[in-house]
Write a protein that holds these residues in place. Structure first.
Motif, PDB file in Angstrom:
ATOM      1  N   UNK A  12      10.263 -15.124  -4.713  1.00 18.76           N
ATOM      2  CA  UNK A  12       9.327 -14.942  -3.591  1.00 18.76           C
ATOM      3  C   UNK A  12       8.253 -16.025  -3.636  1.00 18.76           C
ATOM      4  N   UNK A  13       7.887 -16.517  -2.482  1.00 23.14           N
ATOM      5  CA  UNK A  13       6.887 -17.573  -2.378  1.00 23.14           C
ATOM      6  C   UNK A  13       5.733 -17.101  -1.513  1.00 23.14           C
ATOM      7  N   UNK A  14       4.507 -17.388  -1.929  1.00 20.33           N
ATOM      8  CA  UNK A  14       3.328 -17.019  -1.155  1.00 20.33           C
ATOM      9  C   UNK A  14       3.281 -17.881   0.103  1.00 20.33           C
ATOM     10  N   UNK A  15       3.230 -17.224   1.237  1.00 14.55           N
ATOM     11  CA  UNK A  15       3.132 -17.939   2.510  1.00 14.55           C
ATOM     12  C   UNK A  15       1.723 -17.907   3.063  1.00 14.55           C
ATOM     13  N   UNK A  28      -7.603 -17.603  -6.961  1.00 18.10           N
ATOM     14  CA  UNK A  28      -6.592 -18.299  -7.750  1.00 18.10           C
ATOM     15  C   UNK A  28      -5.222 -18.370  -7.088  1.00 18.10           C
ATOM     16  N   UNK A  29      -5.034 -17.646  -6.001  1.00 17.67           N
ATOM     17  CA  UNK A  29      -3.720 -17.583  -5.365  1.00 17.67           C
ATOM     18  C   UNK A  29      -3.701 -18.524  -4.170  1.00 17.67           C
ATOM     19  N   UNK A  30      -2.641 -19.343  -4.088  1.00 11.66           N
ATOM     20  CA  UNK A  30      -2.510 -20.321  -3.007  1.00 11.66           C
ATOM     21  C   UNK A  30      -1.146 -20.218  -2.340  1.00 11.66           C
ATOM     22  N   UNK A  31      -1.113 -20.684  -1.113  1.00  9.53           N
ATOM     23  CA  UNK A  31       0.152 -20.798  -0.402  1.00  9.53           C
ATOM     24  C   UNK A  31       1.083 -21.694  -1.216  1.00  9.53           C
ATOM     25  N   UNK A  32       2.357 -21.288  -1.326  1.00  4.72           N
ATOM     26  CA  UNK A  32       3.338 -22.065  -2.072  1.00  4.72           C
ATOM     27  C   UNK A  32       3.534 -21.594  -3.504  1.00  4.72           C
ATOM     28  N   UNK A  33       2.624 -20.729  -4.015  1.00  6.95           N
ATOM     29  CA  UNK A  33       2.817 -20.181  -5.362  1.00  6.95           C
ATOM     30  C   UNK A  33       4.071 -19.315  -5.380  1.00  6.95           C
ATOM     31  N   UNK A  74       3.550 -21.250 -15.494  1.00  8.87           N
ATOM     32  CA  UNK A  74       3.140 -19.968 -14.901  1.00  8.87           C
ATOM     33  C   UNK A  74       1.768 -19.533 -15.408  1.00  8.87           C
ATOM     34  N   UNK A  75       1.054 -18.774 -14.572  1.00 10.06           N
ATOM     35  CA  UNK A  75      -0.249 -18.228 -14.919  1.00 10.06           C
ATOM     36  C   UNK A  75      -0.343 -16.819 -14.337  1.00 10.06           C
ATOM     37  N   UNK A  76      -1.213 -15.995 -14.910  1.00 10.74           N
ATOM     38  CA  UNK A  76      -1.342 -14.610 -14.469  1.00 10.74           C
ATOM     39  C   UNK A  76      -2.692 -14.399 -13.806  1.00 10.74           C
ATOM     40  N   UNK A  77      -2.656 -13.688 -12.669  1.00 12.29           N
ATOM     41  CA  UNK A  77      -3.853 -13.367 -11.903  1.00 12.29           C
ATOM     42  C   UNK A  77      -3.931 -11.856 -11.780  1.00 12.29           C
ATOM     43  N   UNK A  78      -5.092 -11.279 -12.081  1.00  7.01           N
ATOM     44  CA  UNK A  78      -5.309  -9.854 -11.842  1.00  7.01           C
ATOM     45  C   UNK A  78      -5.807  -9.702 -10.417  1.00  7.01           C
ATOM     46  N   UNK A  79      -5.009  -8.995  -9.603  1.00  5.20           N
ATOM     47  CA  UNK A  79      -5.353  -8.784  -8.205  1.00  5.20           C
ATOM     48  C   UNK A  79      -5.831  -7.346  -8.055  1.00  5.20           C
ATOM     49  N   UNK A  80      -7.062  -7.208  -7.602  1.00  2.71           N
ATOM     50  CA  UNK A  80      -7.674  -5.890  -7.469  1.00  2.71           C
ATOM     51  C   UNK A  80      -7.150  -5.191  -6.222  1.00  2.71           C
ATOM     52  N   UNK A  81      -6.766  -3.921  -6.377  1.00  2.00           N
ATOM     53  CA  UNK A  81      -6.335  -3.114  -5.239  1.00  2.00           C
ATOM     54  C   UNK A  81      -7.579  -2.607  -4.520  1.00  2.00           C
TER      55      UNK A  81
END
Length: 102
Positions: A12-15, A28-33, A74-81
Motif C-alpha cells: 500500500x502506498x500513501x496517496x 512524518x507521513x508523506x505522499x508516496x510512503x 523503514x521507520x515507525x510513526x505512532x499515529x494517534x487515533x
C-alpha cells in the motif's frame, strides 16, 4: 488515516495525508510512503480487511505504522487515533501501488 485500495500482495502506498488527522499531526507521513507494517505485523500479504482490522483503535490510542520512503530505510510513526475518527483508515489515504521497495 489509512484508506486502503490495493490488490493483495502489493505494498500500500500513501496517496494523501488528510489535514488535521493523526498522520498529519505526526508531521512524518508523506505522499508516496509505503506501508510496511501495522503494530509490528507485516501487511504485504494481508487482505485489505485484515489490514483494516489492524488499524482500528479506540480514541486517543496510537497505531504504530512502519513506513518506507524509498530509498530510505523503514521507520515507525505512532499515529494517534482521534475521537472523531475511529480507525487509522480515516487519517491517511493509501491506494493502489505496484511499487516495490529496492
Amino acid at each position: 488515516e489509512l484508506l486502503l485500495g490495493r490488490e493483495q500482495g502489493e505494498r500500500p502506498e500513501v496517496h494523501r495525508v488528510i489535514p488535521k488527522s493523526g498522520a498529519d499531526e505526526s508531521g512524518q507521513v508523506r505522499r508516496g510512503d509505503l506501508l510496511i507494517a501495522v503494530n509490528g505485523t507485516q501487511v504485504r500479504h494481508l487482505t485489505n480487511t485484515a489490514i483494516e482490522s489492524l488499524l482500528k483503535g479506540p480514541p486517543h490510542s496510537s497505531i504504530a505504522c512502519t513506513l518506507q520512503r524509498p530509498p530510505l530505510l523503514p521507520f515507525t510513526v505512532d499515529i494517534r487515533c482521534l475521537p472523531t475518527l475511529s480507525t487509522a483508515l480515516d487519517r491517511l489515504t493509501v491506494g493502489l501501488s505496484s511499487r516495490e521497495p529496492p
